[in-house]
Design a protein around this motif. Structure first.
Motif, PDB file in Angstrom:
ATOM      1  N   VAL A 219       0.840  -1.200   0.000  1.00 17.06           N
ATOM      2  CA  VAL A 219       0.000   0.000   0.000  1.00 17.06           C
ATOM      3  C   VAL A 219       0.873   1.247   0.000  1.00 17.06           C
ATOM      4  N   MET A 220       1.909   1.247   0.832  1.00 20.81           N
ATOM      5  CA  MET A 220       2.780   2.422   0.938  1.00 20.81           C
ATOM      6  C   MET A 220       3.554   2.676  -0.340  1.00 20.81           C
ATOM      7  N   GLU A 221       3.965   1.635  -1.039  1.00 19.95           N
ATOM      8  CA  GLU A 221       4.637   1.835  -2.327  1.00 19.95           C
ATOM      9  C   GLU A 221       3.711   2.546  -3.314  1.00 19.95           C
ATOM     10  N   GLY A 222       2.436   2.177  -3.308  1.00 17.92           N
ATOM     11  CA  GLY A 222       1.469   2.861  -4.164  1.00 17.92           C
ATOM     12  C   GLY A 222       1.272   4.309  -3.762  1.00 17.92           C
ATOM     13  N   LEU A 223       1.181   4.567  -2.465  1.00 18.33           N
ATOM     14  CA  LEU A 223       1.044   5.940  -1.980  1.00 18.33           C
ATOM     15  C   LEU A 223       2.259   6.778  -2.366  1.00 18.33           C
ATOM     16  N   LEU A 224       3.442   6.202  -2.234  1.00 16.75           N
ATOM     17  CA  LEU A 224       4.664   6.929  -2.584  1.00 16.75           C
ATOM     18  C   LEU A 224       4.708   7.273  -4.066  1.00 16.75           C
ATOM     19  N   LYS A 225       4.357   6.316  -4.919  1.00 13.40           N
ATOM     20  CA  LYS A 225       4.395   6.590  -6.363  1.00 13.40           C
ATOM     21  C   LYS A 225       3.371   7.651  -6.750  1.00 13.40           C
ATOM     22  N   SER A 226       2.216   7.600  -6.138  1.00 17.87           N
ATOM     23  CA  SER A 226       1.206   8.619  -6.411  1.00 17.87           C
ATOM     24  C   SER A 226       1.658   9.981  -5.915  1.00 17.87           C
ATOM     25  N   LEU A 227       2.277  10.012  -4.742  1.00 16.23           N
ATOM     26  CA  LEU A 227       2.767  11.272  -4.186  1.00 16.23           C
ATOM     27  C   LEU A 227       3.842  11.886  -5.069  1.00 16.23           C
ATOM     28  N   ILE A 228       4.790  11.088  -5.516  1.00 20.55           N
ATOM     29  CA  ILE A 228       5.868  11.585  -6.372  1.00 20.55           C
ATOM     30  C   ILE A 228       5.292  12.189  -7.650  1.00 20.55           C
ATOM     31  N   HIS A 229       4.390  11.457  -8.286  1.00 19.02           N
ATOM     32  CA  HIS A 229       3.769  11.943  -9.526  1.00 19.02           C
ATOM     33  C   HIS A 229       2.990  13.234  -9.289  1.00 19.02           C
ATOM     34  N   SER A 230       2.148  13.244  -8.268  1.00 18.46           N
ATOM     35  CA  SER A 230       1.271  14.396  -8.034  1.00 18.46           C
ATOM     36  C   SER A 230       2.033  15.615  -7.535  1.00 18.46           C
ATOM     37  N   SER A 231       3.064  15.411  -6.727  1.00 24.29           N
ATOM     38  CA  SER A 231       3.823  16.557  -6.212  1.00 24.29           C
ATOM     39  C   SER A 231       4.592  17.247  -7.327  1.00 24.29           C
ATOM     40  N   LEU A 232       5.141  16.488  -8.252  1.00 24.53           N
ATOM     41  CA  LEU A 232       5.840  17.096  -9.383  1.00 24.53           C
ATOM     42  C   LEU A 232       4.857  17.866 -10.274  1.00 24.53           C
ATOM     43  N   TRP A 249      -5.427  13.446  -0.098  1.00 24.74           N
ATOM     44  CA  TRP A 249      -5.898  12.114   0.287  1.00 24.74           C
ATOM     45  C   TRP A 249      -4.732  11.235   0.738  1.00 24.74           C
ATOM     46  N   ILE A 250      -3.605  11.321   0.040  1.00 26.09           N
ATOM     47  CA  ILE A 250      -2.420  10.549   0.427  1.00 26.09           C
ATOM     48  C   ILE A 250      -1.963  10.947   1.830  1.00 26.09           C
ATOM     49  N   ALA A 251      -1.944  12.246   2.106  1.00 28.88           N
ATOM     50  CA  ALA A 251      -1.481  12.735   3.408  1.00 28.88           C
ATOM     51  C   ALA A 251      -2.302  12.144   4.545  1.00 28.88           C
ATOM     52  N   THR A 252      -3.607  12.060   4.336  1.00 32.10           N
ATOM     53  CA  THR A 252      -4.477  11.513   5.376  1.00 32.10           C
ATOM     54  C   THR A 252      -4.188  10.041   5.621  1.00 32.10           C
ATOM     55  N   TRP A 253      -4.051   9.282   4.551  1.00 28.63           N
ATOM     56  CA  TRP A 253      -3.832   7.837   4.698  1.00 28.63           C
ATOM     57  C   TRP A 253      -2.401   7.490   5.086  1.00 28.63           C
ATOM     58  N   ALA A 254      -1.503   8.430   4.925  1.00 34.57           N
ATOM     59  CA  ALA A 254      -0.121   8.189   5.349  1.00 34.57           C
ATOM     60  C   ALA A 254       0.011   8.109   6.857  1.00 34.57           C
ATOM     61  N   LEU A 255      -0.913   8.777   7.594  1.00 31.81           N
ATOM     62  CA  LEU A 255      -0.725   8.829   9.045  1.00 31.81           C
ATOM     63  C   LEU A 255      -2.045   8.756   9.809  1.00 31.81           C
ATOM     64  N   TRP A 315      11.351   3.705  -7.315  1.00 32.76           N
ATOM     65  CA  TRP A 315      12.171   4.550  -8.197  1.00 32.76           C
ATOM     66  C   TRP A 315      12.580   3.865  -9.500  1.00 32.76           C
ATOM     67  N   ASN A 316      12.091   2.638  -9.720  1.00 30.95           N
ATOM     68  CA  ASN A 316      12.314   1.919 -10.990  1.00 30.95           C
ATOM     69  C   ASN A 316      13.791   1.766 -11.338  1.00 30.95           C
ATOM     70  N   VAL A 317      14.617   1.511 -10.334  1.00 30.57           N
ATOM     71  CA  VAL A 317      16.051   1.320 -10.564  1.00 30.57           C
ATOM     72  C   VAL A 317      16.284   0.003 -11.305  1.00 30.57           C
ATOM     73  N   ASP A 318      17.090   0.058 -12.329  1.00 23.94           N
ATOM     74  CA  ASP A 318      17.461  -1.133 -13.098  1.00 23.94           C
ATOM     75  C   ASP A 318      18.446  -1.960 -12.276  1.00 23.94           C
ATOM     76  N   THR A 319      18.148  -3.231 -12.076  1.00 23.19           N
ATOM     77  CA  THR A 319      18.968  -4.084 -11.202  1.00 23.19           C
ATOM     78  C   THR A 319      20.073  -4.825 -11.942  1.00 23.19           C
ATOM     79  N   GLN A 320      20.051  -4.834 -13.250  1.00 19.57           N
ATOM     80  CA  GLN A 320      20.959  -5.698 -14.009  1.00 19.57           C
ATOM     81  C   GLN A 320      22.426  -5.335 -13.767  1.00 19.57           C
TER      82      GLN A 320
END
Length: 388
Positions: A219-232, A249-255, A315-320
């Motif tokens: 759930v938190m990974e989804g909140l983080l990705k939404s926050l990053i997109h929306s804040s930018l 909405w993210i802020a409320t569910w974060a805490l 952050w979609n880091v490439d692991t290869q």
């Protein structure tokens, strides 16, 4: 999922452009003496004060005003509010503002009928509530803290240089919160982006802890990705309703205690940031931003699997061709680049911290043990120095 837990959140949320229309219905549930708590006067400049006082009067309420709640509310302000609330025999507290105003209102709600010093009882000694609590309602004008749907209340003692957060139980949660994203449009960009990072930090304090396969982490990974997109999106266009509504909405569910269930939590970034805030009175979200990168780099190896997961999933880091440590480090580098793009403060010196303050800040930092490693005072000092 770890252990056994109970989840209950008694706060009712009214969300959207017409949310304020629901205030009058809620006011019917409370007595006539209302304490209207707000900050520096922005609600008068943007017209919200006129709207709210009109609703209160139409609802037959007698209004007592308590303006001037500062960004880091103080114990002296708490005592001022206690005296006023007792004198006016307040039935209900309506907090109009952001996290500081709401935190203050909740602290006041448990303090008015406290027969001893509430700072000593509820903050220094962390004792249970043994007195009636005045109900609180919220009209939210700034996002970040999540204070509109939890029992947390942070108060600063300027004499002893201590900034302490107390998380109270269900009786202190706001009874309702009015949440119209458009009410956040007039916020200065510095405060807006500080709020964005406060949200991110709340999520990370709960994410970077524990090793089990916990539903909350997904759930938190989804909140983080939404926050990053929306804040930018919001820094490009501050009146982007979709972005600002998502962030609210993210802020409320974060805490609101939901994602913390069934797992351990860290909160050392907040302990460091609050200690800094007690000395500088700096904006809370910026104190968190300034200490985060040194702290996470300090504990990364101790929680390497989660830091690697963070890098890949958020952050979609490439692991290869990379080691786990390289992947994790690249995730933190991506996070730092995002923080710079938002315009966050990354160095304590920019917040007014001086060499002479460091020993006091170290002493004022509460060291917790919910994260991947319990810090020593020496490590706390090193983190602060790296952030200078």
């Amino acid at each position: 999922m770890l252990g056994n837990f109970t989840y209950c959140n008694p706060t009712k949320l009214y969300f959207g452009e017409q949310a304020l229309d629901r205030l009058s219905g809620e006011l019917e549930n409370y007595g006539p003496q209302v304490l209207l708590v707000y900050g520096g006067g922005s609600i008068k400049r943007n017209g919200l004060y006129v709207e709210i006082t009109a609703i209160l009067k139409q609802s037959g309420k007698k209004i007592t005003e308590l303006p001037g709640v500062m960004p880091n509310p103080t114990v002296d302000k708490l005592y001022e509010g206690m005296e006023l609330a007792r004198k006016k025999k307040i039935d209900f507290i309506l907090a109009v503002g952001g996290g500081s105003v709401i935190d203050y209102a909740k602290a006041l709600s448990v303090s008015v009928h406290c027969e001893s010093d509430p700072w000593e009882r509820y903050y220094l000694k962390m004792r249970r509530i043994n007195n009636p609590v005045i109900p609180v309602g919220v009209v939210l004008t700034m996002v970040g803290t999540g204070s509109e749907m939890n029992g947390g209340a942070v108060i600063t003692n300027t004499q002893t240089k201590l900034k302490i957060g107390r998380v109270f139980g269900e009786s202190v949660f706001p009874k309702f919160a009015i949440m119209n994203p458009k009410m956040t449009y007039t916020l200065p960009q510095y405060q807006m982006v500080a709020g964005f990072y406060d949200i991110m930090s709340h999520i990370l304090e709960q994410y970077f802890s524990g090793t089990d396969d916990n539903t909350s982490d997904y759930v938190m990974e989804g909140l983080l990705k939404s926050l990053i997109h929306s804040s930018l999106a919001a820094i490009e266009k501050p009146q982007d309703y979709e972005a600002r509504s998502n962030i609210m909405w993210i802020a409320t569910w974060a805490l609101n205690t939901f994602v913390a269930k069934g797992k351990s939590t860290d909160w050392m970034v907040h302990m460091l940031g609050q200690a800094v805030g007690a000395y500088t009175d700096a904006t809370h979200g910026m104190t968190l931003a300034a200490v985060s990168m040194p702290y996470y780099r300090c504990i990364m190896k101790d929680g390497l699997p989660k830091f690697k997961r963070y890098a890949v999933q958020v952050w979609n880091v490439d692991t290869q061709g990379k080691s786990d440590e390289q992947i994790a480090a690249e995730g933190l580098t991506a996070m730092e680049a995002y923080m710079k793009k938002l315009g966050l403060v990354l160095h304590l010196g920019e917040l007014g911290v001086t060499e002479a303050m460091l020993s006091g800040i170290v002493k004022g930092t509460f060291i917790l043990n919910g994260g991947y490693r319990k810090l020593t005072p020496e490590e706390v000092e090193n983190i602060l120095r790296e952030s200078m």
